[in-house]
Structures are given as C-alpha cells and as structure tokens.
Design a protein around this motif. Structure first.
Motif, short mmCIF file in Angstrom:
data_model
loop_
_atom_site.label_atom_id
_atom_site.label_comp_id
_atom_site.label_asym_id
_atom_site.label_seq_id
_atom_site.Cartn_x
_atom_site.Cartn_y
_atom_site.Cartn_z
N MET A 23 -26.02 58.22 -1.74
CA MET A 23 -25.60 57.03 -2.48
C MET A 23 -24.13 56.73 -2.22
N MET A 24 -23.30 57.77 -2.30
CA MET A 24 -21.86 57.59 -2.10
C MET A 24 -21.56 57.08 -0.69
N ARG A 25 -22.25 57.63 0.28
CA ARG A 25 -22.02 57.23 1.67
C ARG A 25 -22.36 55.75 1.88
N GLU A 26 -23.48 55.32 1.30
CA GLU A 26 -23.86 53.92 1.44
C GLU A 26 -22.89 53.01 0.69
N ALA A 27 -22.47 53.43 -0.50
CA ALA A 27 -21.50 52.63 -1.25
C ALA A 27 -20.19 52.51 -0.48
N ALA A 28 -19.74 53.61 0.12
CA ALA A 28 -18.50 53.58 0.90
C ALA A 28 -18.65 52.68 2.12
N ARG A 29 -19.81 52.70 2.74
CA ARG A 29 -20.06 51.85 3.91
C ARG A 29 -19.86 50.38 3.57
N ARG A 30 -20.14 50.03 2.32
CA ARG A 30 -20.00 48.64 1.87
C ARG A 30 -18.59 48.33 1.38
N GLY A 31 -17.71 49.32 1.40
CA GLY A 31 -16.34 49.10 0.98
C GLY A 31 -16.08 49.34 -0.49
N HIS A 32 -17.05 49.90 -1.21
CA HIS A 32 -16.84 50.19 -2.62
C HIS A 32 -15.94 51.42 -2.79
N GLN A 33 -15.20 51.46 -3.89
CA GLN A 33 -14.34 52.60 -4.19
C GLN A 33 -15.14 53.66 -4.94
N LEU A 34 -14.93 54.91 -4.57
CA LEU A 34 -15.70 56.02 -5.13
C LEU A 34 -14.84 56.87 -6.06
N TYR A 35 -15.36 57.11 -7.25
CA TYR A 35 -14.74 58.00 -8.21
C TYR A 35 -15.80 59.01 -8.66
#
Length: 321
Positions: A23-35
């Motif tokens: 999930m985190m990898r896909e979110a990062a691929r879209r440019g979302h910030q991860l916390y």
C-alpha cells in the motif's frame, strides 16, 4: 495527500510479503506523503485533538533498508494531529486485545474531530474476525460457539470430524482437529475452554482444506478476481502462510464470487473498505477486517495490482467526503 499508517513497527516488516508495504509503495508512486505510527503512539488530552508521535518516511527502493525517516521541522510537529492528515489507514495486526480495542476508541474520537479512518474503527470493533461469520449462516459449515465443554463434546459426537479454535487466535495459532476416534478431545477442550472461562468455536471439518484455505480480498465492496489458496504442507492441517502453508493464486470460483458479492457490499456500507474473506471449499470460515494480507502474492502471481486497487478505493472514498 498525507497518509498515516497505524501499524506494527516498520523495522519488523517483511517487505517481500507485507501488504501494508505494498500500500505504501503504491501511495508513494502517486506522490502521496507517508507517515507511520504504532497504536501505542496515539494520545488524547482534554482541550486537544487525538494525535500521535509520527514518523515521516520515504521509501528508498533498497530492500536492505527500505525506508528512511525525514526530519519533521519543527520537531513538535511530529506530534501529528490525526484530523490534519487526509487519511488514516489502520493496519495493526491482530490479536484484537484490550489495547487494540482502546486504539479503536481513540481512532473513533479522531473521526469525530474530522479524521478519515480506514477501516472504520467502530466497524473493526463490531466485526470480530471469527464471529463475524455468524451473520451469514447460509455460507458457513456447521458451527457452534460456546463455553460449555459438554456442548463441544456433543458437537463432536454429531459431526465426528471437527476443528476447534480459540476466538482470539491469528495465523492458525491454537487450532486443533479431532477426528472420529475423539483422540485427545477432552484435553483439547480443557486447554481451549479453560474450565468454562473461555469461549470456543468448533466447526465441522471441511476436507477441501487440502486444496487450500482461500483468501478472497474485497475492496470497497468489490471482490478481487483472484484468491490466494493457502495450501497446507506435509502433515499440517492449517493452510495459514504463518503456519507454513503454500500460497497459490487462482481465479474466484462461482461459489467464491457468490459469497464475496453478497457480503462485500454489506460490509463496505458499514465502513469496511478492505475485507479478507477466508473460504474452504464452499464454506466461509472467517471475515478478516483488521489487516487483511496477501496483496503481494496475488499481484506477483497474476499481475492484478491489488495495492493499486486499494489506493484507488481510498482516493475515491476521500472524494466522496
């Protein structure tokens, strides 16, 4: 978009298999910030909103050290208010113990303050993973839930080959099979039932387990078109990957789809964006809502991108706000 993952320690992730990492990898691929934070980091104080000591992370692409922390400036901003994020994804693994229960209440308070939490905290509490199947008796094998040791033994006498399990187990822990000879039934009942202090589930043994305990993922009410059949190995009766089962992705059967298409929309309407249904043969055995897994195994074997589908669903849910 800011995504906060409430999960187990990042250092403990096995990124080759971990669904939260996917999930985190896909979110990062879209440019979302991860916390990220752990449930123990959640706090509330009168006059303030629910917050957590969070880690701002960035994925590195290096399997040996898969994330790095980004310094939060000013440092006091690391005590992040959950309502200030775009989405909170609750991914703490079972067991569903008292601390997990308390965490759902803190997350529900964060919802009152404006946070969007997936899966919905009240729905997590309302759907214990073993007992949630009782709402759908048309899909389950003969089942009894009781503290009564005599009733457990009578169920075995009727069905002859049964599976007994604790209600708070995970990864196949504490599961016993008792065949027609009743070998060790009394001892197993005593161990699980603890003299009537603990509720036990007993189900008729489903012989199709040899073909796998199928994990069917349902995202926003819609089933992923492939399940992961977790096949017991050797003399083991448990297909759980944590118990050494072999995961084999396969298209949903007609019965799998019938179960998932009936249950999925019902649970999605209650705020369960991601659900993992466990099916053996034609029988539903569990409804997993805390941190359903098998994203990477299904994607790797079929090419169907489960993480992309999930992040799509999160984004849609936020757009509906």
């Amino acid at each position: 978009m800011k995504l906060l993952f409430v999960a187990d320690p990042l250092e403990a992730f096995n990124i080759k298999k971990d669904s939260t990492f996917a999930m985190m990898r896909e979110a990062a691929r879209r440019g979302h910030q991860l916390y990220a934070c752990e449930p123990r980091d959640l706090r509330w104080q009168q006059g303030a909103k629910v917050s957590a000591r969070v880690r701002h992370v960035e994925l590195t692409g290096d399997p040996a050290r898969w994330f790095r922390e980004i310094e939060i400036d000013p440092p006091e901003a690391a005590a992040g208010v959950l309502a200030a994020t775009d989405a909170v994804v609750m991914r703490k693994d079972p067991p569903f113990d008292a601390e997990y229960f308390y965490a759902t209440h803190l997350l529900q308070q964060a919802e009152r303050e404006g946070a969007r939490v997936f899966n919905k905290p009240a729905a997590l509490r309302d759907h214990p993973e073993k007992l949630a199947i009782l709402e759908f008796p048309q899909f389950i094998a003969p089942t009894l839930v009781t503290r009564d040791a005599a009733a457990l033994k009578a169920f075995h006498a009727e069905h002859r080959d049964v599976i007994l399990k604790p209600l708070d187990g995970m990864g196949g822990a504490g599961i016993f099979r008792v065949g027609a000879d009743g070998m060790n039934l009394g001892s197993i009942v005593e161990t699980l039932n603890q003299g009537g202090a603990t509720t036990v589930m007993v189900q008729r043994y489903v012989p199709e387990i040899v073909k796998g305990d199928k994990r069917i993922l349902v995202i926003d009410g819609v089933p992923v078109p492939y399940s992961l059949a977790r096949i017991p190995q050797g003399s083991e009766i448990r297909g759980n990957l944590a118990a050494g089962g072999k995961g084999v992705a396969q298209p949903l059967s007609e019965r799998d789809r019938e179960i998932a298409e009936h249950i999925g929309p019902i649970l999605a309407a209650r705020g369960l964006l991601l659900v993992g249904l466990d099916v053996i043969g034609d029988s539903l055995t569990e409804i997993n809502v805390t941190s359903p897994t098998c994203f990477q195994e299904i994607t790797d074997q079929t090419g169907f991108d489960v993480a992309r589908t999930f992040i799509d669903a999160v984004e849609r849910a936020l757009d509906r706000r």
